[in-house]
Every structure is written in structure tokens, then in C-alpha cells.
Design a protein around this motif. Structure first.
Motif, PDB file in Angstrom:
ATOM      1  N   PRO A 186       0.815  -1.225   0.000  1.00 50.17           N
ATOM      2  CA  PRO A 186       0.000   0.000   0.000  1.00 50.17           C
ATOM      3  C   PRO A 186       0.849   1.275   0.000  1.00 50.17           C
ATOM      4  O   PRO A 186       0.491   2.256  -0.648  1.00 50.17           O
ATOM      5  CB  PRO A 186      -0.824  -0.123   1.286  1.00 50.17           C
ATOM      6  N   VAL A 187       1.980   1.254   0.731  1.00 45.57           N
ATOM      7  CA  VAL A 187       2.855   2.431   0.763  1.00 45.57           C
ATOM      8  C   VAL A 187       3.505   2.631  -0.598  1.00 45.57           C
ATOM      9  O   VAL A 187       3.569   3.748  -1.119  1.00 45.57           O
ATOM     10  CB  VAL A 187       3.929   2.290   1.868  1.00 45.57           C
ATOM     11  N   LEU A 188       3.988   1.549  -1.203  1.00 44.36           N
ATOM     12  CA  LEU A 188       4.594   1.632  -2.528  1.00 44.36           C
ATOM     13  C   LEU A 188       3.596   2.155  -3.561  1.00 44.36           C
ATOM     14  O   LEU A 188       3.952   2.964  -4.427  1.00 44.36           O
ATOM     15  CB  LEU A 188       5.121   0.262  -2.960  1.00 44.36           C
ATOM     16  N   GLN A 189       2.356   1.702  -3.456  1.00 49.30           N
ATOM     17  CA  GLN A 189       1.334   2.151  -4.396  1.00 49.30           C
ATOM     18  C   GLN A 189       1.095   3.650  -4.256  1.00 49.30           C
ATOM     19  O   GLN A 189       0.953   4.368  -5.254  1.00 49.30           O
ATOM     20  CB  GLN A 189       0.030   1.376  -4.179  1.00 49.30           C
ATOM     21  N   LYS A 190       1.043   4.127  -3.017  1.00 57.42           N
ATOM     22  CA  LYS A 190       0.857   5.556  -2.787  1.00 57.42           C
ATOM     23  C   LYS A 190       2.032   6.355  -3.348  1.00 57.42           C
ATOM     24  O   LYS A 190       1.850   7.423  -3.950  1.00 57.42           O
ATOM     25  CB  LYS A 190       0.690   5.832  -1.288  1.00 57.42           C
ATOM     26  N   MET A 191       3.248   5.835  -3.149  1.00 55.80           N
ATOM     27  CA  MET A 191       4.429   6.527  -3.658  1.00 55.80           C
ATOM     28  C   MET A 191       4.420   6.581  -5.180  1.00 55.80           C
ATOM     29  O   MET A 191       4.809   7.593  -5.783  1.00 55.80           O
ATOM     30  CB  MET A 191       5.697   5.836  -3.144  1.00 55.80           C
ATOM     31  N   LYS A 192       3.979   5.517  -5.802  1.00 59.01           N
ATOM     32  CA  LYS A 192       3.887   5.502  -7.266  1.00 59.01           C
ATOM     33  C   LYS A 192       2.874   6.526  -7.760  1.00 59.01           C
ATOM     34  O   LYS A 192       3.088   7.216  -8.764  1.00 59.01           O
ATOM     35  CB  LYS A 192       3.516   4.107  -7.754  1.00 59.01           C
ATOM     36  N   GLU A 193       1.749   6.651  -7.053  1.00 54.71           N
ATOM     37  CA  GLU A 193       0.723   7.627  -7.448  1.00 54.71           C
ATOM     38  C   GLU A 193       1.262   9.053  -7.335  1.00 54.71           C
ATOM     39  O   GLU A 193       1.004   9.899  -8.199  1.00 54.71           O
ATOM     40  CB  GLU A 193      -0.516   7.458  -6.576  1.00 54.71           C
ATOM     41  N   VAL A 194       2.000   9.304  -6.251  1.00 55.03           N
ATOM     42  CA  VAL A 194       2.592  10.634  -6.064  1.00 55.03           C
ATOM     43  C   VAL A 194       3.617  10.901  -7.162  1.00 55.03           C
ATOM     44  O   VAL A 194       3.666  11.997  -7.740  1.00 55.03           O
ATOM     45  CB  VAL A 194       3.245  10.739  -4.667  1.00 55.03           C
ATOM     46  N   ARG A 195       4.436   9.900  -7.444  1.00 57.45           N
ATOM     47  CA  ARG A 195       5.459  10.046  -8.484  1.00 57.45           C
ATOM     48  C   ARG A 195       4.817  10.328  -9.850  1.00 57.45           C
ATOM     49  O   ARG A 195       5.289  11.182 -10.607  1.00 57.45           O
ATOM     50  CB  ARG A 195       6.305   8.788  -8.538  1.00 57.45           C
ATOM     51  N   GLU A 196       3.737   9.633 -10.161  1.00 54.67           N
ATOM     52  CA  GLU A 196       3.053   9.846 -11.441  1.00 54.67           C
ATOM     53  C   GLU A 196       2.486  11.263 -11.528  1.00 54.67           C
ATOM     54  O   GLU A 196       2.555  11.908 -12.581  1.00 54.67           O
ATOM     55  CB  GLU A 196       1.944   8.814 -11.614  1.00 54.67           C
ATOM     56  N   ALA A 197       1.925  11.743 -10.405  1.00 52.43           N
ATOM     57  CA  ALA A 197       1.371  13.103 -10.391  1.00 52.43           C
ATOM     58  C   ALA A 197       2.470  14.135 -10.606  1.00 52.43           C
ATOM     59  O   ALA A 197       2.296  15.104 -11.353  1.00 52.43           O
ATOM     60  CB  ALA A 197       0.656  13.357  -9.063  1.00 52.43           C
ATOM     61  N   ALA A 198       3.625  13.920  -9.952  1.00 46.75           N
ATOM     62  CA  ALA A 198       4.754  14.837 -10.126  1.00 46.75           C
ATOM     63  C   ALA A 198       5.276  14.780 -11.558  1.00 46.75           C
ATOM     64  O   ALA A 198       5.620  15.815 -12.150  1.00 46.75           O
ATOM     65  CB  ALA A 198       5.866  14.493  -9.140  1.00 46.75           C
ATOM     66  N   SER A 199       5.328  13.583 -12.122  1.00 47.69           N
ATOM     67  CA  SER A 199       5.796  13.430 -13.508  1.00 47.69           C
ATOM     68  C   SER A 199       4.874  14.156 -14.479  1.00 47.69           C
ATOM     69  O   SER A 199       5.334  14.787 -15.439  1.00 47.69           O
ATOM     70  CB  SER A 199       5.885  11.943 -13.876  1.00 47.69           C
ATOM     71  N   ASP A 200       3.567  14.075 -14.244  1.00 48.46           N
ATOM     72  CA  ASP A 200       2.602  14.773 -15.101  1.00 48.46           C
ATOM     73  C   ASP A 200       2.818  16.283 -15.068  1.00 48.46           C
ATOM     74  O   ASP A 200       2.549  16.980 -16.062  1.00 48.46           O
ATOM     75  CB  ASP A 200       1.166  14.448 -14.674  1.00 48.46           C
ATOM     76  N   LEU A 201       3.278  16.789 -13.932  1.00 52.04           N
ATOM     77  CA  LEU A 201       3.534  18.221 -13.786  1.00 52.04           C
ATOM     78  C   LEU A 201       4.950  18.599 -14.207  1.00 52.04           C
ATOM     79  O   LEU A 201       5.301  19.785 -14.206  1.00 52.04           O
ATOM     80  CB  LEU A 201       3.305  18.645 -12.326  1.00 52.04           C
ATOM     81  N   GLY A 202       5.762  17.592 -14.529  1.00 48.16           N
ATOM     82  CA  GLY A 202       7.149  17.840 -14.940  1.00 48.16           C
ATOM     83  C   GLY A 202       8.098  18.096 -13.800  1.00 48.16           C
ATOM     84  O   GLY A 202       9.243  18.528 -14.011  1.00 48.16           O
ATOM     85  N   ILE A 203       7.646  17.841 -12.566  1.00 52.23           N
ATOM     86  CA  ILE A 203       8.467  18.133 -11.386  1.00 52.23           C
ATOM     87  C   ILE A 203       9.585  17.098 -11.246  1.00 52.23           C
ATOM     88  O   ILE A 203       9.322  15.898 -11.241  1.00 52.23           O
ATOM     89  CB  ILE A 203       7.596  18.139 -10.114  1.00 52.23           C
TER      90      ILE A 203
END
Length: 291
Positions: A186-203
């Protein structure tokens, strides 16, 4: 009949013969301090480079900010609260911006850190992914108190409707512990979601591996074994595979914890990582301003 002496093969070394990563970080404290003291964002619209820290509970987010503050102040300080126990619940309760003093009163370095609640493996506990996504876009006001049962909404007083370019996050910094057990799904999944959101923003995204002295005996003997440690190399490889952050953006280091005086090797590792983080964020703001 005499006893024959039996010889056993020596145990395999926990260290590589040569460092697996070539680094010029050792002995660079003064050079990096000078660079950070003279640093100014490239774009005039950007007042500060904003670094958002996230990661599992107990990974050392607040301790990293405290350690950076110690080094830049040139002494041990107590300005950033940090929990040094390995508890299961997050110590951080509010979205807090940490500025670091520079010189006289009212002067600060042109980069700031935002700390958030730790990620936990159960729903309804720890920071919510929705809140991190809002923070990335600058929609979360300073001192917003996290609610682990419901995310921030545009009807809350802590919602920032008109974030400036300096309110937005410019670097996403993941903190995780070399001494922790394998992260739960569950923690890894949350981290992946955060990473994807940051990637979408180019961060840009960077990771820091903490508690290296607790996890590796050879590194505890001397931090300069850090890039020879087989254990730490595997830990970083596993994290890269699980979360997807490139290996050259993962920096192992030790936060200040029990020390009462500054240590040059600890400082070298932290400042080396910090300089990369600030540069990544500065490059991102230039691109952001051009959009």
C-alpha cells in the motif's frame, strides 16, 4: 592418527573492492557551502525553490531538514522538530514551510522545505495522496492541519486558490530508510501515485536513503565506505525497481541524530545531495516560467 586441520573459506566481504559510484563529494564542504550561500534562482519571478519531502513514517524527513539547518548555521540547532523514535504514526501533523536563516535577521536562503505527514500502509492513516497532489500544485496553504480521514478541498480555509510560481513545488524529495524493512505494497502504491502526479507536472524527483550507519556495519565504521557497501547498493537497486526513481538521483546519507558536533563526512554527503536538489529545482522553474 593425527587430526587434520580443517580450513574454512573466509566469509564474503560486505564491501566491493572499488566504489560502485564514483563521487567527488568528499572534502567539498566549503565549496558547496559557498555555492549555496551565493545561490539565487535563475528566473526573477521565482523567489524560492520549494522542495517537498515525502516518504514512509519514520524515514527521517524532519531530521533531514534539521541536519541541513545545522550545517548551514554552522552549529547544532533545535529549530526543526524531529522525532527520533521509530514509531508507526507520523510525527508531522501540519503542512509546514521551513526557511533557513542566512546571515542577519530577516535574511533567508532562497530555498525552502515543506514537510508533510508520513505515508502509512492503511487507508485512513497518514497523509492522503490527494493532499500531496494539491501540495505539488501549490494549492495547500502553510500550517494546514492534515486530516487523515478526508483530503483538503476547495471549500477549506487551508486551500490556496491562486498559487504563485513560488508556492508550487519545484522538487519532490522522497526520503526512505536503509534500516527499514521492505516497504508494504500500500505504501509503494501511494508513492507511485505521487510520483506519477509529479511526472505529469514535470516536477523533478530525487530520493534520499537515510539511516545508512544503522543499516550497514561497514558504513558505521566510516561513512566513506558508503559507495562500497553491497547492502546499500542492493537497497538502492531495490528501491529503484519498486518506485522508478533513477539510481543517479538516489543519494545515500546520514542525518544528524546523536551527534553533538558537526562532522565533515556527514556534511559532505548532505551538502552534495542538497546542491543537486536545488539545481534540479532551479532548472525546473526556468522551464516553468517559459511555459
Amino acid at each position: 592418527m593425527g587430526n587434520k586441520s580443517s580450513s574454512k573459506a573466509p566469509p564474503p566481504s560486505p564491501l566491493f573492492e572499488e566504489p560502485w559510484r564514483k563521487t567527488t563529494c568528499w572534502g567539498t564542504k566549503q565549496e558547496n557551502l559557498k555555492y549555496l550561500k551565493n545561490f539565487q534562482p535563475q528566473h526573477e519571478e521565482v523567489k524560492t525553490i520549494r522542495v517537498l519531502l515525502h516518504g514512509p513514517v519514520g524515514a527521517g524527513k524532519s531530521s533531514f531538514i534539521s541536519s541541513v539547518n545545522n550545517i548551514l548555521q554552522g552549529r547544532m540547532t533545535d529549530e526543526v522538530l524531529a522525532s527520533y523514535t521509530h514509531g508507526e504514526k507520523s510525527f508531522t501533523k501540519k503542512y509546514k514551510t521551513y526557511k533557513i536563516k542566512k546571515g542577519g535577521p530577516g535574511n533567508f536562503y532562497p530555498f525552502v522545505f515543506n514537510d508533510i505527514m508520513g505515508l502509512e500502509d492503511e487507508d485512513g492513516r497518514g497523509v492522503r495522496v490527494e493532499d500531496i497532489k494539491l501540495a505539488l500544485k501549490g494549492n495547500m496553504k502553510d500550517d494546514y492541519k492534515f486530516n487523515d480521514r478526508s483530503p483538503l478541498s476547495d471549500g477549506d480555509s487551508g486551500y490556496n486558490f491562486s498559487p504563485s510560481i513560488s508556492d508550487k513545488v519545484h522538487v519532490l524529495l522522497c526520503i526512505y530508510s536503509a534500516n527499514a524493512s521492505e516497504m508494504k505494497s500500500p505504501v509503494l502504491q501511494k508513492m507511485k501515485e505521487v510520483r506519477e502526479a509529479a511526472s505529469d507536472l514535470g516536477i523533478p524527483q530525487v530520493a534520499i536513503l537515510t539511516h545508512i550507519d544503522e543499516a550497514c556495519v561497514e558504513t558505521k565504521k566510516t561513512l566513506r565506505n558508503i559507495y562500497k557497501s553491497k547492502y546499500l547498493k542492493k537497497k538502492m537497486d531495490d528501491f529503484q525497481s519498486s518506485v522508478g526513481i533513477p539510481l543517479n538521483r538516489i543519494f545515500p546519507l546520514k542525518n544528524y541524530s546523536y551527534e553533538t558536533e558537526l562532522d565533515s563526512d556527514i556534511d559532505d554527503l548532505i551538502l552534495y545531495a542538497l546542491r543537486q536538489i536545488i539545481d534540479f529545482g532551479d532548472d525546473f522553474t526556468v522551464n516553468l516560467c517559459l511555459q
